[in-house]
Motif scaffolding. Sequence first.
Motif, mmCIF file in Angstrom:
data_model
loop_
_atom_site.group_PDB
_atom_site.id
_atom_site.type_symbol
_atom_site.label_atom_id
_atom_site.label_comp_id
_atom_site.label_asym_id
_atom_site.label_seq_id
_atom_site.Cartn_x
_atom_site.Cartn_y
_atom_site.Cartn_z
ATOM 1 N N VAL A 30 0.873 -1.172 0.000
ATOM 2 C CA VAL A 30 0.000 0.000 0.000
ATOM 3 C C VAL A 30 0.908 1.219 0.000
ATOM 4 O O VAL A 30 1.828 1.315 0.829
ATOM 5 C CB VAL A 30 -0.915 0.042 1.239
ATOM 6 N N CYS A 31 0.691 2.123 -0.943
ATOM 7 C CA CYS A 31 1.474 3.356 -1.031
ATOM 8 C C CYS A 31 0.516 4.534 -1.102
ATOM 9 O O CYS A 31 -0.518 4.456 -1.773
ATOM 10 C CB CYS A 31 2.350 3.362 -2.286
ATOM 11 N N THR A 32 0.873 5.592 -0.429
ATOM 12 C CA THR A 32 0.080 6.813 -0.503
ATOM 13 C C THR A 32 0.980 7.960 -0.932
ATOM 14 O O THR A 32 2.177 7.956 -0.653
ATOM 15 C CB THR A 32 -0.563 7.161 0.858
ATOM 16 N N SER A 33 0.398 8.922 -1.630
ATOM 17 C CA SER A 33 1.157 10.107 -2.026
ATOM 18 C C SER A 33 0.187 11.242 -2.307
ATOM 19 O O SER A 33 -1.004 11.030 -2.513
ATOM 20 C CB SER A 33 2.019 9.828 -3.264
ATOM 21 N N ARG A 34 0.738 12.417 -2.308
ATOM 22 C CA ARG A 34 -0.044 13.602 -2.661
ATOM 23 C C ARG A 34 0.418 14.070 -4.025
ATOM 24 O O ARG A 34 1.610 14.200 -4.285
ATOM 25 C CB ARG A 34 0.158 14.705 -1.628
ATOM 26 N N ARG A 35 -0.536 14.307 -4.905
ATOM 27 C CA ARG A 35 -0.267 14.806 -6.256
ATOM 28 C C ARG A 35 -1.079 16.077 -6.437
ATOM 29 O O ARG A 35 -2.238 16.032 -6.840
ATOM 30 C CB ARG A 35 -0.678 13.784 -7.313
ATOM 31 N N GLY A 36 -0.480 17.199 -6.086
ATOM 32 C CA GLY A 36 -1.183 18.469 -6.191
ATOM 33 C C GLY A 36 -2.364 18.510 -5.248
ATOM 34 O O GLY A 36 -2.208 18.383 -4.041
ATOM 35 N N GLU A 37 -3.553 18.607 -5.789
ATOM 36 C CA GLU A 37 -4.770 18.679 -4.977
ATOM 37 C C GLU A 37 -5.454 17.320 -4.828
ATOM 38 O O GLU A 37 -6.633 17.255 -4.483
ATOM 39 C CB GLU A 37 -5.741 19.702 -5.583
ATOM 40 N N LEU A 38 -4.703 16.248 -5.094
ATOM 41 C CA LEU A 38 -5.237 14.887 -4.973
ATOM 42 C C LEU A 38 -4.368 14.046 -4.043
ATOM 43 O O LEU A 38 -3.159 14.246 -3.957
ATOM 44 C CB LEU A 38 -5.277 14.189 -6.336
ATOM 45 N N VAL A 39 -5.001 13.095 -3.390
ATOM 46 C CA VAL A 39 -4.299 12.072 -2.629
ATOM 47 C C VAL A 39 -4.444 10.775 -3.415
ATOM 48 O O VAL A 39 -5.532 10.452 -3.889
ATOM 49 C CB VAL A 39 -4.910 11.898 -1.219
ATOM 50 N N GLU A 40 -3.343 10.054 -3.577
ATOM 51 C CA GLU A 40 -3.365 8.764 -4.258
ATOM 52 C C GLU A 40 -3.120 7.651 -3.253
ATOM 53 O O GLU A 40 -2.244 7.757 -2.403
ATOM 54 C CB GLU A 40 -2.277 8.683 -5.329
ATOM 55 N N ILE A 41 -3.891 6.592 -3.383
ATOM 56 C CA ILE A 41 -3.695 5.381 -2.589
ATOM 57 C C ILE A 41 -3.586 4.229 -3.577
ATOM 58 O O ILE A 41 -4.489 4.007 -4.381
ATOM 59 C CB ILE A 41 -4.873 5.126 -1.628
ATOM 60 N N ARG A 42 -2.468 3.513 -3.519
ATOM 61 C CA ARG A 42 -2.242 2.372 -4.411
ATOM 62 C C ARG A 42 -2.205 1.091 -3.585
ATOM 63 O O ARG A 42 -1.469 1.023 -2.602
ATOM 64 C CB ARG A 42 -0.919 2.508 -5.161
#
Length: 113
Positions: A30-42
């Motif tokens: 599980v990886c999380t990151s912030r991309r500008g105004e979005l949060v990504e969860i993989r």
Amino acid sequence: MLLNLFSNAFYAVRQRQLKGDATYAPTVSVCTSRRGELVEIRVRDNGLGIPEAVRQKIFQPFFTTKPSGEGTGLGLSLSYDIVTQGHGGTLTVTSEEGNFTEFLITLPITQPR
């Protein structure tokens, strides 16, 4: 929603492990990151992967690839609705049969009021 993705990932790696390859190491990440105004969860696993024909149906209600009695076919459908309709995000899947499956959730970052 995440519990369903984790459960599916654990199921996939277990099914691949049961095939008996002694060199196979089941992995769920599980990886999380912030991309500008979005949060990504993989959520990614190295299980059996999802065939292309199945991939196009997995977010449909009552569609399941699991044997009778092991799945209702509602988990991914409900997860999709929660992410897209409830939070205004996206839920997508990338997979290679026999190698991996990765679900990507993107959610907008909202400012507290």
